[in-house]
Write an enzyme that holds these catalytic residues in place. Structure first.
Site, short mmCIF file in Angstrom:
data_model
loop_
_atom_site.label_atom_id
_atom_site.label_comp_id
_atom_site.label_asym_id
_atom_site.label_seq_id
_atom_site.Cartn_x
_atom_site.Cartn_y
_atom_site.Cartn_z
CG ASN A 156 40.59 34.50 36.79
OD1 ASN A 156 41.33 35.29 37.35
ND2 ASN A 156 40.75 34.16 35.53
CB CYS A 330 38.01 33.39 30.14
SG CYS A 330 39.30 34.47 30.70
N1 PLP Z 1 37.03 39.28 36.30
C1 PLP Z 1 37.29 38.01 36.65
C2 PLP Z 1 38.03 37.73 37.93
C3 PLP Z 1 36.88 36.96 35.83
O1 PLP Z 1 37.14 35.70 36.18
C4 PLP Z 1 36.20 37.27 34.61
C5 PLP Z 1 35.82 36.19 33.67
O2 PLP Z 1 36.51 35.18 33.58
C6 PLP Z 1 35.93 38.61 34.31
C7 PLP Z 1 36.38 39.58 35.18
C8 PLP Z 1 35.19 39.00 33.06
O3 PLP Z 1 33.82 38.72 33.20
P1 PLP Z 1 32.79 38.81 31.98
O4 PLP Z 1 32.87 37.48 31.29
O5 PLP Z 1 31.44 39.03 32.61
O6 PLP Z 1 33.17 39.94 31.12
#
Ligand code: PLP
Length: 387
Positions: A156, A330
């Site tokens: 990410n 996030c």
């Molecule tokens: N996995 C990755 C690689 C992410 O970038 C993210 C969110 O940033 C997630 C999992 C989590 O996703 P969610 O927001 O749908 O819980």
């Protein structure tokens, strides 16, 4: 027309597409519970099954192998469990292997005890160390249960794509089970669950232009599933109880269809990203782009500007109308040191900035980014001259 804001943070959350918005609005006006047997209930059920087909099609899976959740974090927490069921029999996963650059929802280990989680390193480009994974799985004590491996398909922060076919081969040879976190890869690179060879994929609606609060577990087969995380009514064949979030799921389905149809145009996104990176290099040859020596998603660039702290630059960009992230922002807006950079042996960096775009990104937005960067670099030069 010049843009006055540029939203360049698609990896945190991609803007809701027009089709997804329309699907959400339509679903919100439906009164019924999708489990009800009357006409209204069956109409709601049809929306869910349509969304399931679209999510399946995005990763070339079978609709009956898609289990809808509230997002990728819930999907990960469900899958990362020591307790599984195969038919009526119980199956034990003795240990979880994750990569050091995984998202916190994987690194946290889900329902495994912390001492059952083993972290596999990545190289300076952020690519998982296959040798270390092979060695760790070689030491796995099989009598206690199977090894479960969870790794992101694409990162990410850096956009670095993992060698999933090789990872899968190593896991298969060790008789393990592989969960691929395809949250950032879905809709940006082609994914085929039968070819990428993950046993389970995790996808999230809001990273592909759907609403926040929907996601899915996609299984390659229907052999086995983890013990449910949420129990209650028998929704999702008993794997995820609770009345479905109809509006979010309908929007997820619409976004999944658009993402699949847009895959053929990702070259346009790559061209824009490459233009941005060429501009960065021309603006200051000292700007470093992390993970650029590896295969990357077409929409992401993760960079640092010499002499400037990422958080400060992020604020300067925001004031100039440009939204991007400092690391992965996030979690509750807090900006800490990037664990991904640390895992890549770059903990020396004063953070990095992530720019992530999509098919809806315009040239005007990129122009705004460029002029904001010019301003930031000019102020840096001014300060350096004054010092
Ligand atoms: N996995 C990755 C690689 C992410 O970038 C993210 C969110 O940033 C997630 C999992 C989590 O996703 P969610 O927001 O749908 O819980």
């Amino acid at each position: 027309m010049a843009a006055d804001r540029a939203y360049l943070d698609f990896n945190a959350s991609a803007p809701l597409t027009a089709d997804a918005r329309a699907a959400v609005a339509d679903a919100l006006s439906m009164p019924a519970n999708p489990s009800s047997v009357h006409s209204e209930g069956r109409a709601a059920r049809r929306l869910i099954e349509e969304a399931r087909r679209e999510v399946a099609a995005l990763v070339a899976a079978k609709p009956e192998h898609v289990f809808l959740t509230s997002g990728a974090t819930e999907a990960a927490t469900t899958l990362l469990s020591p307790d599984w069921q195969m038919g009526r029999g119980a199956l034990r996963m003795a240990r979880l292997y994750v990569s050091a650059a995984d998202h916190p929802c994987i690194l946290g280990g889900g329902r495994f005890a912390p001492d059952q989680v083993e972290v596999i390193g990545v190289d300076r480009q952020g690519v998982v160390d296959l040798g270390a994974l092979r060695t760790a799985l070689g030491h796995h004590e099989r009598s206690a249960g199977l090894p479960l491996v969870a790794i992101h398909a694409a990162n990410n922060e850096t956009g670095v794509i993992q060698p999933v076919a090789e990872v899968s081969k190593v896991v298969r040879e060790a008789g393990g089970v592989l969960v691929l976190d395809a949250v950032q890869a879905a809709g940006r690179i082609p994914l085929d669950i039968t070819r990428t060879c993950g046993d389970y994929l995790i996808v999230s609606s809001h990273k592909i232009g759907g609403p926040k609060g929907a996601g899915a577990i996609v299984a390659a087969a229907d052999l086995m599933m983890p013990k449910p995380l949420i129990t209650g009514g028998g929704q999702e064949k008993g794997h995820r109880a609770g009345t479905e979030n109809l509006a979010a799921i309908a929007g997820f389905g619409a976004a999944a269809r658009e993402a699949r149809e847009g895959l053929g145009r990702m070259g346009e996104v790559r061209a824009l990203r490459d233009e941005i990176e060429a501009f960065l290099a021309a603006s200051d040859p000292g700007i470093e782009i992390f993970g650029s020596g590896a295969e990357r998603l077409p929409n992401t660039t993760f960079f640092s500007i010499p002499g400037l702290k990422a958080e400060t630059v992020q604020i300067a960009f925001d004031l100039a109308g440009v939204a991007l992230s400092a690391g992965s922002a996030c979690s509750s807006g807090k900006v800490g040191a990037s664990h991904v950079l640390k895992a890549m042996g770059r903990g020396d960096q004063a953070g990095a900035l992530r720019l992530s775009i999509g098919l809806s990104t315009t040239r005007e937005e990129i122009a705004l980014f460029k002029s904001a960067l010019d301003g930031i670099l000019a102020r840096r030069s001014g300060r350096e001259r004054a010092a």
